[in-house]
Design a protein around this motif. Structure first.
Motif, PDB file in Angstrom:
ATOM      1  N   LEU A  15      -0.721   3.973   6.542  1.00  0.00           N
ATOM      2  CA  LEU A  15      -1.945   5.705   6.226  1.00  0.00           C
ATOM      3  C   LEU A  15      -3.066   3.741   5.924  1.00  0.00           C
ATOM      4  N   GLY A  16      -3.074   2.895   5.314  1.00  0.00           N
ATOM      5  CA  GLY A  16      -3.737   1.421   4.879  1.00  0.00           C
ATOM      6  C   GLY A  16      -3.814   0.509   5.499  1.00  0.00           C
ATOM      7  N   GLY A  17      -2.978  -0.406   6.898  1.00  0.00           N
ATOM      8  CA  GLY A  17      -3.312  -0.930   7.740  1.00  0.00           C
ATOM      9  C   GLY A  17      -2.278  -2.490   6.559  1.00  0.00           C
ATOM     10  N   PRO A  18      -2.013  -3.190   6.922  1.00  0.00           N
ATOM     11  CA  PRO A  18      -1.607  -4.426   6.643  1.00  0.00           C
ATOM     12  C   PRO A  18      -1.519  -4.422   5.514  1.00  0.00           C
ATOM     13  N   GLY A  19      -3.656  -5.094   5.535  1.00  0.00           N
ATOM     14  CA  GLY A  19      -4.360  -5.164   4.472  1.00  0.00           C
ATOM     15  C   GLY A  19      -3.609  -4.180   2.947  1.00  0.00           C
ATOM     16  N   ALA A  20      -3.191  -2.964   3.279  1.00  0.00           N
ATOM     17  CA  ALA A  20      -2.503  -2.383   1.808  1.00  0.00           C
ATOM     18  C   ALA A  20      -1.134  -3.278   1.476  1.00  0.00           C
ATOM     19  N   ILE A  21      -0.475  -4.024   1.694  1.00  0.00           N
ATOM     20  CA  ILE A  21       0.329  -5.088   1.242  1.00  0.00           C
ATOM     21  C   ILE A  21      -0.661  -6.158  -0.014  1.00  0.00           C
ATOM     22  N   PHE A  22      -1.500  -5.961   0.161  1.00  0.00           N
ATOM     23  CA  PHE A  22      -2.458  -7.310  -0.582  1.00  0.00           C
ATOM     24  C   PHE A  22      -2.375  -6.742  -1.734  1.00  0.00           C
ATOM     25  N   ILE A  46       6.043 -14.836  11.533  1.00  0.00           N
ATOM     26  CA  ILE A  46       5.188 -14.543   9.785  1.00  0.00           C
ATOM     27  C   ILE A  46       3.956 -15.504   9.129  1.00  0.00           C
ATOM     28  N   PRO A  47       3.597 -16.508   9.753  1.00  0.00           N
ATOM     29  CA  PRO A  47       2.302 -16.331   9.568  1.00  0.00           C
ATOM     30  C   PRO A  47       1.295 -15.923   9.353  1.00  0.00           C
ATOM     31  N   GLU A  48       1.027 -14.915  10.453  1.00  0.00           N
ATOM     32  CA  GLU A  48       0.445 -14.179  11.627  1.00  0.00           C
ATOM     33  C   GLU A  48       0.798 -13.274  10.882  1.00  0.00           C
ATOM     34  N   ALA A  49       1.212 -12.699  10.356  1.00  0.00           N
ATOM     35  CA  ALA A  49       1.721 -11.525   9.380  1.00  0.00           C
ATOM     36  C   ALA A  49       1.007 -11.222   8.026  1.00  0.00           C
ATOM     37  N   PHE A  50       0.790 -12.479   7.179  1.00  0.00           N
ATOM     38  CA  PHE A  50       0.141 -13.356   6.466  1.00  0.00           C
ATOM     39  C   PHE A  50      -1.522 -13.050   6.681  1.00  0.00           C
ATOM     40  N   ALA A  51      -1.325 -14.116   7.622  1.00  0.00           N
ATOM     41  CA  ALA A  51      -2.670 -13.839   7.992  1.00  0.00           C
ATOM     42  C   ALA A  51      -3.210 -12.333   8.085  1.00  0.00           C
ATOM     43  N   LEU A  52      -2.607 -11.652   8.609  1.00  0.00           N
ATOM     44  CA  LEU A  52      -2.774  -9.892   8.932  1.00  0.00           C
ATOM     45  C   LEU A  52      -2.948  -9.210   7.655  1.00  0.00           C
ATOM     46  N   ILE A  53      -2.424 -10.102   6.727  1.00  0.00           N
ATOM     47  CA  ILE A  53      -2.633  -8.834   4.926  1.00  0.00           C
ATOM     48  C   ILE A  53      -3.684  -9.405   5.275  1.00  0.00           C
ATOM     49  N   PHE A  54      -3.224 -10.292   4.992  1.00  0.00           N
ATOM     50  CA  PHE A  54      -4.952 -11.214   3.539  1.00  0.00           C
ATOM     51  C   PHE A  54      -6.189 -10.728   4.136  1.00  0.00           C
ATOM     52  N   LYS A  55      -6.565 -10.839   5.810  1.00  0.00           N
ATOM     53  CA  LYS A  55      -7.942 -10.127   6.559  1.00  0.00           C
ATOM     54  C   LYS A  55      -8.027  -8.450   7.014  1.00  0.00           C
ATOM     55  N   TYR A  56      -6.790  -7.882   6.464  1.00  0.00           N
ATOM     56  CA  TYR A  56      -7.523  -6.532   6.990  1.00  0.00           C
ATOM     57  C   TYR A  56      -7.343  -5.530   5.709  1.00  0.00           C
ATOM     58  N   ALA A  57      -7.699  -6.961   3.823  1.00  0.00           N
ATOM     59  CA  ALA A  57      -7.345  -5.983   2.780  1.00  0.00           C
ATOM     60  C   ALA A  57      -8.831  -5.642   2.597  1.00  0.00           C
ATOM     61  N   PHE A  58      -9.644  -6.534   3.278  1.00  0.00           N
ATOM     62  CA  PHE A  58     -11.257  -6.657   3.033  1.00  0.00           C
ATOM     63  C   PHE A  58     -11.663  -6.348   4.226  1.00  0.00           C
ATOM     64  N   THR A  59     -10.670  -5.970   5.700  1.00  0.00           N
ATOM     65  CA  THR A  59     -11.854  -5.730   6.946  1.00  0.00           C
ATOM     66  C   THR A  59     -11.293  -4.632   7.089  1.00  0.00           C
ATOM     67  N   PRO A  60     -12.175  -3.828   8.036  1.00  0.00           N
ATOM     68  CA  PRO A  60     -11.410  -2.226   8.536  1.00  0.00           C
ATOM     69  C   PRO A  60     -10.851  -3.059   9.826  1.00  0.00           C
ATOM     70  N   ILE A  61      -9.403  -1.904  10.377  1.00  0.00           N
ATOM     71  CA  ILE A  61      -8.534  -2.395  11.324  1.00  0.00           C
ATOM     72  C   ILE A  61      -8.563  -0.956  12.409  1.00  0.00           C
ATOM     73  N   SER A  62      -8.539  -1.880  13.080  1.00  0.00           N
ATOM     74  CA  SER A  62      -8.677  -0.040  14.590  1.00  0.00           C
ATOM     75  C   SER A  62      -7.991   0.259  14.802  1.00  0.00           C
ATOM     76  N   ILE A  82     -10.919   0.066   5.069  1.00  0.00           N
ATOM     77  CA  ILE A  82     -10.388  -0.601   3.770  1.00  0.00           C
ATOM     78  C   ILE A  82     -10.568   0.176   2.614  1.00  0.00           C
ATOM     79  N   ALA A  83     -11.327   1.486   2.559  1.00  0.00           N
ATOM     80  CA  ALA A  83     -11.191   1.813   1.108  1.00  0.00           C
ATOM     81  C   ALA A  83      -9.419   2.987   0.870  1.00  0.00           C
ATOM     82  N   ALA A  84      -8.958   2.712   2.645  1.00  0.00           N
ATOM     83  CA  ALA A  84      -7.647   3.212   3.115  1.00  0.00           C
ATOM     84  C   ALA A  84      -6.652   2.099   2.966  1.00  0.00           C
ATOM     85  N   ALA A  85      -6.631   1.439   2.556  1.00  0.00           N
ATOM     86  CA  ALA A  85      -5.631  -0.397   2.387  1.00  0.00           C
ATOM     87  C   ALA A  85      -5.771   0.175   1.094  1.00  0.00           C
TER      88      ALA A  85
END
Length: 454
Positions: free
Chosen positions: A91-98, A234-250, A260-263
């Protein structure tokens, strides 16, 4: 029924925003009030908990500090760690984890405060066991007997609903993997819960300290095997978390995309409901611990949030992100992401068994501790003898849940949880001065002077 469900849904939506504001705002307030102690003294907290996990504790109490932790973890570490995390990502993308991490960091102060207050205002019951929790510190600390009674009454309803819901999830998982009828699962679980419960708090503590570590370790080991196979991403997974915590994901594949609000919204919700900081349940379980200083037991509350959210939920998230199942599986099937991720390494049959066994132990121990919490509410309201009667009622809820469709109960639980969080958080915030006194005393008179409180 459809109209009633719509009303319940609307109430849930209306209560969710102020509830999050209260929990997050309360956690931030307590973090400032206590001088960011969970960050400043984190190494000491880990040394006092993880570093002395199996050391025999001393002081007044009924069970050891670790048994209290194991019991509380049994309530928080549950099927939601397997199911809730992938739903948050869907529902929120990888950024939700951040944002899940952020709310856990401030939630450490909330849970610490609950545990400390639970220790400060605990009392002995008819069996000579120490009991405590929000109803006791609301009553004794604030003098608000009426609100303590209200809290305990609502908690009784929550326990019945939560027990039914957990039993339903457990019966569904076992039926799906082994084709065992729900009623059979309900009967077996009811008998096992009863056998443990009738031994009292010490029996529950002994069971929890043996089962919880095994349960957590087995799930973590299975997850780490998946991560080792996919270690290069794994580094790429962490990058997704940090990137999409502050960026919308398509959108991509089965993933519908997220703003971002959904994350933020889904990460915060996942963090709040995962570690239960603000619900007061930790104070009930930790109140029976043998300890020489309330702050020392409060450290286990910090450790509990760390294990539940920062470790177990993060590992689940990485398993999902490194296997890319989050981009393939659609939102309405998100609950199966963890099993699908593990299938890529273990095969569908073995992965199904691993997830089913994990859900069984997670749900079973959660039911055990939820029923114990319900007993304590009944004991506070009506006395010890009444708590035994309610034990049978809650065990009956296991049978009810294992045979029922619980969409309505899950919806009502959201409303009932709000009615628990609000009085508990008000009490914790108003009594935060007491928590600060205990914290200052510990770090001034014991930590700095290196007094031995073990």
């Amino acid at each position: 029924m459809d109209t009633f469900m719509e009303i319940v849904g609307n109430i849930t939506k209306l209560s969710s925003v102020p509830l999050m504001i209260l929990l997050v705002g309360g956690g931030i307030f307590l973090t400032f009030k206590l001088g960011f102690f969970q960050f400043r003294y984190f190494p000491h907290i880990m040394k006092s908990t993880f570093g002395k996990m199996f050391k025999k504790s001393e002081g007044e109490g009924t069970i050891t500090a670790f048994q209290a932790l194991a019991g509380s973890l049994a309530s928080t570490v549950g099927a939601a760690n397997i199911v809730g995390v992938p739903v948050a990502i869907a529902l929120g993308g990888p950024g939700a984890i951040f944002w899940m991490w952020m709310v856990a960091l401030i939630g450490m102060a909330t849970k610490y405060s609950e545990v400390v207050l639970g220790m400060m205002y605990r009392t002995k019951n008819k069996r000579g066991e120490y009991v405590g929790g929000p109803m006791y510190y609301i009553d004794k600390g604030l003098g608000w007997k009426w609100m303590a009674i209200l809290f305990a009454c609502v908690q009784l309803l929550v326990v019945f609903g939560s027990t039914s819901a957990q039993a339903n999830s457990l019966a569904g998982a076992i039926s799906g993997s082994f084709e065992v009828p729900g009623i059979i699962t309900g009967i077996v679980v009811s008998v096992l819960i009863a056998l443990v419960m009738f031994g009292g708090l010490k029996s529950i503590g002994n069971f929890a300290e043996k089962v919880i570590p095994i349960m957590v370790v087995l799930y973590i080991v299975a997850s780490l095997i998946v991560l080792i196979v996919n270690i290069t991403v794994i580094p790429e997974a962490f990058a997704l978390i940090f990137k999409y915590a502050f960026t919308p994901i398509s959108a991509a594949g089965g993933f519908a995309g997220a703003a971002i609000a959904a994350a933020i919204r889904n990460g915060v919700a996942r963090g709040l409901y995962s570690n239960e900081a603000g619900m007061g349940s930790a104070a009930i379980f930790h109140a029976g611990a043998k300890i020489k200083h309330p702050a020392k037991q409060g450290f286990w509350g910090v450790f509990e949030v760390f294990v539940d959210t920062i470790i177990i939920s993060t590992i689940t998230a990485l398993v999902i992100l490194t296997t890319d199942v989050w981009q393939v599986i659609e939102v309405n099937e998100a609950a199966g992401m963890t099993a699908a991720a593990m299938s890529s390494v273990f095969g569908s049959d073995l992965a199904g068994i691993i997830i089913t066994v994990a859900i069984f132990f997670f749900a079973f121990t959660t039911i055990l501790m939820v029923v114990y919490a319900g007993e304590k509410q009944a004991e506070y309201l009506f006395g010890y003898n009444a708590s035994v009667i309610f034990r049978y009622i809650f065990i009956g809820a296991i049978l009810f849940g294992s045979m029922s469709s619980l969409i309505l109960i899950w919806s009502l639980l959201d409303i009932l949880l709000a009615l628990i969080v609000i009085p508990n958080m008000i009490a914790v915030i108003l009594l935060s001065g007491k928590v600060k006194e205990i914290t200052t005393d510990y770090f001034t008179n014991h930590y700095k002077k290196k007094t031995n409180l073990d």
